[in-house]
Scaffold this active site. Structure first.
Site, PDB file in Angstrom:
ATOM      1  N   CYS A   2       0.848  -0.830  -0.619  1.00 15.74           N
ATOM      2  CA  CYS A   2       0.077  -0.014  -0.317  1.00 15.74           C
ATOM      3  C   CYS A   2       0.665   1.422  -0.417  1.00 15.74           C
ATOM      4  O   CYS A   2       2.038   1.422   0.038  1.00 15.74           O
ATOM      5  CB  CYS A   2      -0.610  -0.501   1.288  1.00 15.74           C
ATOM      6  N   ASP A 100      -4.440  -8.071   8.777  1.00 17.26           N
ATOM      7  CA  ASP A 100      -2.397  -8.261   9.548  1.00 17.26           C
ATOM      8  C   ASP A 100      -2.618  -6.494  10.269  1.00 17.26           C
ATOM      9  O   ASP A 100      -2.215  -6.446  11.361  1.00 17.26           O
ATOM     10  CB  ASP A 100      -1.519  -8.841   8.795  1.00 17.26           C
ATOM     11  N   ILE A 292      13.179 -11.453 -17.577  1.00  9.72           N
ATOM     12  CA  ILE A 292      13.267 -11.460 -18.339  1.00  9.72           C
ATOM     13  C   ILE A 292      14.136 -11.755 -19.285  1.00  9.72           C
ATOM     14  O   ILE A 292      15.293 -12.310 -18.089  1.00  9.72           O
ATOM     15  CB  ILE A 292      13.493  -9.992 -18.030  1.00  9.72           C
ATOM     16  N   SER A 364      11.123 -12.866  -4.136  1.00  9.17           N
ATOM     17  CA  SER A 364      11.956 -12.388  -5.203  1.00  9.17           C
ATOM     18  C   SER A 364      13.300 -12.950  -3.648  1.00  9.17           C
ATOM     19  O   SER A 364      13.062 -13.518  -3.034  1.00  9.17           O
ATOM     20  CB  SER A 364      12.053 -11.090  -5.423  1.00  9.17           C
ATOM     21  N   GLY A 365      14.340 -13.331  -4.681  1.00  8.85           N
ATOM     22  CA  GLY A 365      15.620 -13.775  -3.950  1.00  8.85           C
ATOM     23  C   GLY A 365      16.739 -12.367  -3.643  1.00  8.85           C
ATOM     24  O   GLY A 365      17.526 -12.607  -3.422  1.00  8.85           O
TER      25      GLY A 365
END
Length: 635
Positions: A2, A100, A292, A364-365
């Site tokens: 947000c 949450d 990508i 993600s890493g």
């Protein structure tokens, strides 16, 4: 995920400008297109844009406690909210939603400022307690989520997820901070807590700010730090590898909670591949993966991503783009609100764009290199520090300094013959040497680049002071020290800023399981040689993953999101570079030595020298200036 914005009168209870509050919120529409909300009372205005992820029907913000005396606007995810809700319910708190966000207001009632110690996740929030006349701002431990604030001369405090909201107030001074300019041209970003503007600050990662009406603005309070200290428990490598996998699984498991489509980025490198492998083992359905690819094989990792996708039967989506995808340059200035020179922001933007077509949440890493010592520069820093410890500074400084001065600069030569920078690095202290290894423009180049006026305003200040500040409590081992410095600067200032702005531009939530703070705290207890072993970075991490990934994913050279800047500036961006860097917008700032800028552009475009990092930094600074001039509100 947000966006939040607000206005707080620190002195009195004067009415809040409703039009300004609405415009501040509208400026963050991209961060939360699903819903918007506001709360106003005398001396306070809170606003929120929502990207609905959990409790889609019941999680609207601003969100209140039972008697409406406490209200919060929140950006992020609290992954342990269900456990906390059970504990708080047992303590007598009444929950009306299943999201949450509500945990935050009750945690504040129960634990006050220490509530942040209980939260496991990524977050930035602003909480108002009417009974205590207190505004509480907080940012997560690693700085995944941003929060900016500015105190105006009239006593109003503005705060928001992005600076573009704050800049809508015409009374906000827009004077540039010369120290921030120095730091930007050293690091390529502006480290917390500074921003490009003197009047705007970033709340640092792992800090809170408590403002009580009628009192002066205090300094932010640090509530978390990482301690690199090898554990006294003697683990063998295999036991540690098994524990690492269990901790990684648990970190990923709690990040799979979502009521909207979820997937993962997959580059084919160690970190993203590890995340996908663990997700596949935890999911009943095929994992959605996004990659990508580039049509130039020098930059293309798509074959390695496909290895993982095929092994785990993911729903794999690949988009191929040209390395000459430089059409985003103008847009980057709008996204980041201040100069930002990491050119990988462009492919990051594209992979977020691809992911958002199919999912709303992506794992993600990010953070793997800092957590498990994956950067190549750590290896060189360790080698240089070994030499530094053998030869005292009083001898090493003049000997290696003189040798480095005499040795010719040879950008054109093979790596083994480029000894000048190594000799100069060995002449420096450990911190100064590490700074030089990461600086995109070294001290002498920055000094030549800046105008006499800017140098006078700097009064001798140099960007290395950022690292020196954190080095006072950094661990002694060179690898752990470099990890610590990156966790405090590069990770929040560059990596996480890049991912937040690129993902939020597409209303995509990104979660980083390798930055789960219990996992990070455990990794910091490992022996440094299990992190960097000889020439192998992420040694234990890779060993733990051998049953789950092919060697081509684990042990190939690191590529990353490379962008061919040097060729761009001699080809398709040749004229744009000259127009921006040598044009009136840059010249009118009086910040730069224009004669030196022209020399750098000419030398680079003639193929004599490679100044691409410096020129990209200047190009992005010019884009920032153009964006600022075109978006300055009138009184």
């Amino acid at each position: 995920m947000c966006g939040l914005a607000g206005i707080f009168d620190t002195r009195e209870q004067r009415p809040i400008d409703p039009d300004l509050l609405t415009r501040m919120n509208d400026a963050l529409w991209h961060r939360g297109p699903d819903a918007g909300g506001e709360h106003r009372e005398p001396g306070l205005g809170l606003s929120h844009r929502r990207l609905a992820i959990i409790d889609l029907s019941g999680g609207a913000q601003p969100l209140f406690n039972e008697d409406h005396s406490v209200v919060v606007v929140f950006n992020g995810e609290i992954y342990n909210f269900q456990t906390l809700a059970t504990e708080l319910t047992a303590a007598g708190h009444i929950f009306r939603t299943h999201c949450d966000t509500e945990v935050i207001v009750h945690a504040w009632e129960q634990w006050g400022e220490r509530c942040v110690d209980r939260f496991r996740g990524m977050f930035a929030f602003a909480l108002w307690d009417r009974q205590q006349q207190t505004l509480f701002l907080a940012r997560d431990r690693l700085g995944v989520k941003p929060l900016h604030y500015a105190l105006l001369a009239d006593g109003r405090l503005l705060f928001a997820s992005e600076m573009k909201s704050l800049l809508l107030d015409s009374k906000l001074p827009r004077d540039l901070d010369p120290h921030a300019i120095e730091e930007y041209f050293a690091y390529g970003y502006i480290p917390d807590p500074r921003s490009i503007f003197k009047s705007i600050h970033k709340l640092p990662a792992g800090h809170t700010l408590t403002i009580r009406r009628g009192q002066s603005l205090p300094a932010p309070r640090e509530y978390w730090d990482i301690l690199f200290q090898p554990s006294s428990n003697k683990l063998d490598i295999q036991t540690a590898a098994d524990e690492l996998i269990e901790r990684l699984r648990e970190s990923i498991r709690i990040r799979l909670i979502s009521e909207v489509p979820l997937g993962a980025f997959l580059s084919g490198g160690v970190d993203s591949s590890a995340v996908v492998a663990m997700m596949a083992g935890l999911s009943d359905q095929a994992v959605n993966t996004c990659s990508i690819g580039f049509n130039d094989p020098k930059y293309n990792e798509s074959a390695f991503a496909e290895l993982v996708a095929n092994r785990y039967h993911t729903n794999h989506h690949l988009d191929t783009v040209s390395p000459d995808d430089f059409n985003l340059i103008g847009q980057l200035a709008t996204l980041y609100d201040e100069p930002y020179a990491d050119s990988s922001a462009m492919p990051t933007y594209r992979v977020c764009e691809l992911a958002r077509r199919r999912v709303t949440v992506c794992l993600s890493g990010d953070g793997g290199d800092e957590t498990f010592a994956g950067y190549r520069r750590y290896r060189w820093h360790m080698y240089e520090d070994k030499v530094r410890r053998l030869i005292p500074q009083w001898l090493r400084g003049p000997v290696f300094g003189a040798a480095g001065f005499i040795y010719p600069k040879a950008d054109w030569a093979p790596q083994i013959l480029r000894a000048k920078s190594t000799l100069q690095a060995l002449a420096r202290t450990s911190i100064d040497g590490y700074f030089d290894s990461i600086a995109i423009l070294n001290n002498s180049l920055r000094a030549a680049l800046f105008s006499p006026q800017l140098r006078r305003e700097l009064q001798g200040y140099q960007a290395v002071e950022v690292l020196r500040h954190y080095a006072k409590r950094a661990p002694d081992h060179p690898v752990s020290r470099a990890q610590y410095l990156d966790l405090k600067t590069y990770l929040p200032g560059d990596i996480l800023t890049k991912v937040d702005r690129a993902s939020m531009a597409h209303a995509l939530e990104v979660r980083e399981p390798l930055l789960d703070h219990p996992l990070l705290e455990w990794a910091a207890t490992l022996p440094p040689e299990w992190q960097l072993n000889g020439r192998e970075g992420k040694f234990l991490f890779k060993k733990s993953l051998e049953p789950y990934l092919d060697n081509d994913n684990l042990y190939r050279p690191k590529m990353g999101f490379a962008v061919p800047l040097a060729a761009w500036f001699r080809g398709p961006l040749r004229e744009q570079l000259r127009t921006v860097v040598l044009g009136d917008t840059i010249a009118d700032t009086s910040l730069f030595n224009m004669k030196r800028l022209r020399w750098m552009v000419d030398q680079h475009q003639a193929g004599i020298r490679d100044f691409s990092p410096a020129l990209w930094s200047l190009l992005m600074f010019g884009a920032f200036q153009n964006n600022l001039l075109s978006n300055t509100p009138s009184d």
